[in-house]
Design a protein around this motif. Structure first.
Motif, mmCIF file in Angstrom:
data_model
loop_
_atom_site.group_PDB
_atom_site.id
_atom_site.type_symbol
_atom_site.label_atom_id
_atom_site.label_comp_id
_atom_site.label_asym_id
_atom_site.label_seq_id
_atom_site.Cartn_x
_atom_site.Cartn_y
_atom_site.Cartn_z
ATOM 1 N N ALA A 123 0.833 -1.212 0.000
ATOM 2 C CA ALA A 123 0.000 0.000 0.000
ATOM 3 C C ALA A 123 0.863 1.255 0.000
ATOM 4 O O ALA A 123 0.561 2.248 -0.684
ATOM 5 N N PHE A 124 1.962 1.220 0.780
ATOM 6 C CA PHE A 124 2.869 2.383 0.809
ATOM 7 C C PHE A 124 3.470 2.628 -0.570
ATOM 8 O O PHE A 124 3.476 3.752 -1.076
ATOM 9 N N ALA A 125 3.982 1.555 -1.213
ATOM 10 C CA ALA A 125 4.629 1.722 -2.512
ATOM 11 C C ALA A 125 3.632 2.171 -3.574
ATOM 12 O O ALA A 125 3.943 3.010 -4.439
ATOM 13 N N GLU A 126 2.433 1.630 -3.522
ATOM 14 C CA GLU A 126 1.421 1.979 -4.507
ATOM 15 C C GLU A 126 1.040 3.454 -4.410
ATOM 16 O O GLU A 126 0.993 4.184 -5.410
ATOM 17 N N ALA A 127 0.742 3.893 -3.172
ATOM 18 C CA ALA A 127 0.361 5.295 -2.991
ATOM 19 C C ALA A 127 1.540 6.234 -3.252
ATOM 20 O O ALA A 127 1.375 7.349 -3.755
ATOM 21 N N ALA A 128 2.763 5.765 -2.921
ATOM 22 C CA ALA A 128 3.953 6.598 -3.159
ATOM 23 C C ALA A 128 4.168 6.810 -4.644
ATOM 24 O O ALA A 128 4.574 7.894 -5.082
ATOM 25 N N MET A 129 3.914 5.779 -5.454
ATOM 26 C CA MET A 129 4.026 5.959 -6.908
ATOM 27 C C MET A 129 3.061 7.022 -7.404
ATOM 28 O O MET A 129 3.413 7.880 -8.209
ATOM 29 N N VAL A 130 1.832 6.963 -6.888
ATOM 30 C CA VAL A 130 0.822 7.941 -7.309
ATOM 31 C C VAL A 130 1.243 9.353 -6.873
ATOM 32 O O VAL A 130 1.192 10.318 -7.655
ATOM 33 N N GLY A 131 1.659 9.473 -5.598
ATOM 34 C CA GLY A 131 2.071 10.800 -5.113
ATOM 35 C C GLY A 131 3.273 11.346 -5.851
ATOM 36 O O GLY A 131 3.329 12.532 -6.210
ATOM 37 N N GLY A 132 4.273 10.483 -6.109
ATOM 38 C CA GLY A 132 5.464 10.934 -6.830
ATOM 39 C C GLY A 132 5.149 11.359 -8.245
ATOM 40 O O GLY A 132 5.638 12.379 -8.738
ATOM 41 N N LEU A 133 4.296 10.528 -8.929
ATOM 42 C CA LEU A 133 3.923 10.886 -10.300
ATOM 43 C C LEU A 133 3.104 12.168 -10.347
ATOM 44 O O LEU A 133 3.263 13.002 -11.247
ATOM 45 N N ALA A 134 2.215 12.349 -9.354
ATOM 46 C CA ALA A 134 1.401 13.568 -9.327
ATOM 47 C C ALA A 134 2.265 14.801 -9.135
ATOM 48 O O ALA A 134 2.090 15.827 -9.824
ATOM 49 N N ASP A 135 3.236 14.730 -8.196
ATOM 50 C CA ASP A 135 4.111 15.885 -7.983
ATOM 51 C C ASP A 135 5.063 16.085 -9.151
ATOM 52 O O ASP A 135 5.419 17.217 -9.491
ATOM 53 N N TRP A 136 5.517 14.987 -9.768
ATOM 54 C CA TRP A 136 6.346 15.143 -10.970
ATOM 55 C C TRP A 136 5.564 15.864 -12.054
ATOM 56 O O TRP A 136 6.080 16.767 -12.715
ATOM 57 N N PHE A 137 4.313 15.483 -12.240
ATOM 58 C CA PHE A 137 3.487 16.124 -13.255
ATOM 59 C C PHE A 137 3.289 17.600 -12.923
ATOM 60 O O PHE A 137 3.391 18.475 -13.792
ATOM 61 N N ALA A 138 2.997 17.899 -11.631
ATOM 62 C CA ALA A 138 2.725 19.287 -11.237
ATOM 63 C C ALA A 138 3.962 20.161 -11.428
ATOM 64 O O ALA A 138 3.881 21.278 -11.966
ATOM 65 N N VAL A 139 5.127 19.651 -11.002
ATOM 66 C CA VAL A 139 6.357 20.452 -11.123
ATOM 67 C C VAL A 139 6.743 20.621 -12.592
ATOM 68 O O VAL A 139 7.114 21.706 -13.040
ATOM 69 N N THR A 140 6.642 19.537 -13.342
ATOM 70 C CA THR A 140 7.005 19.610 -14.757
ATOM 71 C C THR A 140 6.078 20.546 -15.516
ATOM 72 O O THR A 140 6.508 21.285 -16.422
ATOM 73 N N ALA A 141 4.793 20.542 -15.121
ATOM 74 C CA ALA A 141 3.823 21.388 -15.819
ATOM 75 C C ALA A 141 4.118 22.871 -15.648
ATOM 76 O O ALA A 141 3.660 23.701 -16.438
ATOM 77 N N LEU A 142 4.883 23.218 -14.601
ATOM 78 C CA LEU A 142 5.263 24.628 -14.450
ATOM 79 C C LEU A 142 6.162 25.083 -15.591
ATOM 80 O O LEU A 142 6.076 26.233 -16.045
ATOM 81 N N PHE A 143 7.046 24.216 -16.058
ATOM 82 C CA PHE A 143 8.109 24.626 -16.970
ATOM 83 C C PHE A 143 7.923 24.131 -18.404
ATOM 84 O O PHE A 143 8.455 24.723 -19.333
ATOM 85 N N ARG A 144 7.212 23.016 -18.587
ATOM 86 C CA ARG A 144 7.083 22.474 -19.944
ATOM 87 C C ARG A 144 5.871 21.556 -20.000
ATOM 88 O O ARG A 144 5.212 21.322 -18.972
ATOM 89 N N HIS A 145 5.602 21.042 -21.182
ATOM 90 C CA HIS A 145 4.521 20.067 -21.334
ATOM 91 C C HIS A 145 5.025 18.692 -20.900
ATOM 92 O O HIS A 145 6.016 18.187 -21.464
ATOM 93 N N PRO A 146 4.383 18.038 -19.930
ATOM 94 C CA PRO A 146 4.837 16.706 -19.506
ATOM 95 C C PRO A 146 4.787 15.724 -20.674
ATOM 96 O O PRO A 146 3.791 15.638 -21.405
ATOM 97 N N LEU A 147 5.912 15.018 -20.863
ATOM 98 C CA LEU A 147 6.047 14.021 -21.937
ATOM 99 C C LEU A 147 5.809 14.624 -23.314
ATOM 100 O O LEU A 147 5.521 13.906 -24.278
ATOM 101 N N GLY A 148 5.902 15.971 -23.401
ATOM 102 C CA GLY A 148 5.719 16.636 -24.677
ATOM 103 C C GLY A 148 4.284 16.732 -25.131
ATOM 104 O O GLY A 148 4.024 17.139 -26.274
ATOM 105 N N LEU A 149 3.341 16.363 -24.268
ATOM 106 C CA LEU A 149 1.922 16.406 -24.629
ATOM 107 C C LEU A 149 1.349 17.782 -24.297
ATOM 108 O O LEU A 149 1.545 18.308 -23.202
#
Length: 390
Positions: A23-49
């Motif tokens: 459960a920890f690893a599963e939720a951590a993946m979601v939280g990490g991906l969400a924050d990666w998306f949020a931070v990346t969205a400040l500067f560029r299009h995530p994955l070029g989309l």
């Protein structure tokens, strides 16, 4: 977290506690991906989309520049803010401490300032700079009405009796001139005398009488401070002092003499030499501030520093001047600085803005991603525990 999730998912049947790890690893993946998306969205299009509301900084570059410029203007460059901040600064005391003890901080500040001054002096166009300085000096001298100043100086000298050595010098000069030019007087009398006077020798007697009379007159003037001719000379000097101060005609004559002197090539060469000496002196002082501070100039600066520290009225006056200067600069050039910031940011391309901001806060962005991963994992553990006990 993905590897940990796969490992926990495959071994979950071995022990109930492994479910918490999953459960920890599963939720951590979601939280990490969400924050990666949020931070990346400040500067560029995530994955070029081209996802809506991503690449926020590049898309809003101009608005960010305008907002930053307005922030500077409203919080730093308004006269009221500058006056309030300058009111807390004691510029005069700081300058006094530095001048009185210029070796503070191992002299690094003084050395740095000296190198900066020397570099600026050497980098400037000397012909243009020298021309500006010399033209400014000549312009200031031409604009100066020196006749009243000369008149006041002469009047003050006469009140203190400092003009008497001048008259004594004129009398001595007259005596020496008479001794050196007796033959001219004799030749003049001989040429203008008639034949009868030459034949009888009366021309020689007349020349002797003239020379003797002039010599006696000069001797009496030299020995008698109250001689009538001295009084006449003093009256002439007093009238000259008054005319210099009040006579428009006399002032115009002095002004013409002043302008003729300034236009004289010899005066031009003197001003050129004065500028070169001043520039060379500034460069010597800038290159070797310790030597400059060890001489009379340094002693004068140290005395100025002590005066600034000890004279409260002078400090108040200087601080008021510094405050008014800063406020006036903000009032006159604040909008220009704001426009400069805004136009500079507008002139940057999106990649430049993105790169500079990301480099400035890059380490904190990594911690945001890590914190999002950990916080997500902890939330997953809590949710798993709640699911087990409900």
């Amino acid at each position: 977290m993905a590897a940990l999730f796969v490992l926990a998912r495959s071994t979950e049947h071995l022990h109930p506690l492994i479910g918490f790890v999953r459960a920890f690893a599963e939720a951590a993946m979601v939280g990490g991906l969400a924050d990666w998306f949020a931070v990346t969205a400040l500067f560029r299009h995530p994955l070029g989309l081209s996802i809506p509301h991503t690449a926020i900084i590049p898309r809003n570059k101009d608005r960010i520049g305008d907002t930053l410029a307005l922030f500077l203007r409203d919080n730093f460059l308004t006269p009221a803010v500058v006056a309030r901040r300058m009111h807390k600064l004691d510029v005069a005391s700081a300058a006094g401490r530095f001048l009185a003890s210029p070796a503070i901080g191992d002299g690094r500040l003084r050395q740095g300032a000296s190198r900066l001054v020397a570099d600026i002096l050497e980098a400037l166009d000397q012909e243009r700079l020298g021309g500006m300085v010399k033209a400014g000096l000549r312009q200031r001298i031409r604009a100066l009405n020196i006749a009243p100043l000369l008149g006041q100086a002469l009047e003050a000298a006469m009140k203190d009796g400092r003009h008497r050595p001048l008259i004594d010098g004129v009398v001595k000069w007259a005596a020496k001139t008479l001794d050196a030019n007796e033959h001219l007087i004799r030749d003049m009398v001989h040429q203008r005398a008639g034949r009868i006077m030459r034949w009888t020798g009366l021309d020689e007697n007349l020349a002797n009488a003239i020379i003797s009379g002039l010599d006696k007159l000069i001797g009496e003037m030299a020995s008698d401070p109250a001689h009538p001719l001295r009084a006449t000379a003093e009256e002439g000097l007093a009238k000259l002092a008054a005319d210099l101060q009040s006579s428009r005609r006399m002032q115009d004559r002095v002004a013409r003499v002043r302008d003729e002197l300034l236009d004289n090539p010899a005066m031009q060469r003197w001003i050129d030499g004065l500028w070169e000496q001043a520039r060379a002196g500034l460069l010597r002082a800038a290159r070797d501030p310790d030597a400059a501070m060890a001489g009379r100039f340094g002693e004068a600066l140290r005395q100025l520093g002590a005066t600034l520290q000890g004279d409260a009225r002078l400090r108040v006056m200087i601080n008021r001047f510094a405050r008014r200067t800063a406020v006036g600069t903000a009032a006159s050039y604040g909008d220009g600085i704001v426009r400069l910031v805004s136009e500079t940011v507008r002139g940057w391309d999106a990649d430049t803005v993105t790169g500079r901001l990301e480099n400035a806060v890059g380490r904190d962005l990594q911690y945001i991603r890590i914190n999002g991963t950990l916080v997500g994992g902890l939330v997953g553990v809590i949710l798993h525990a709640a699911a087990m006990f409900l």
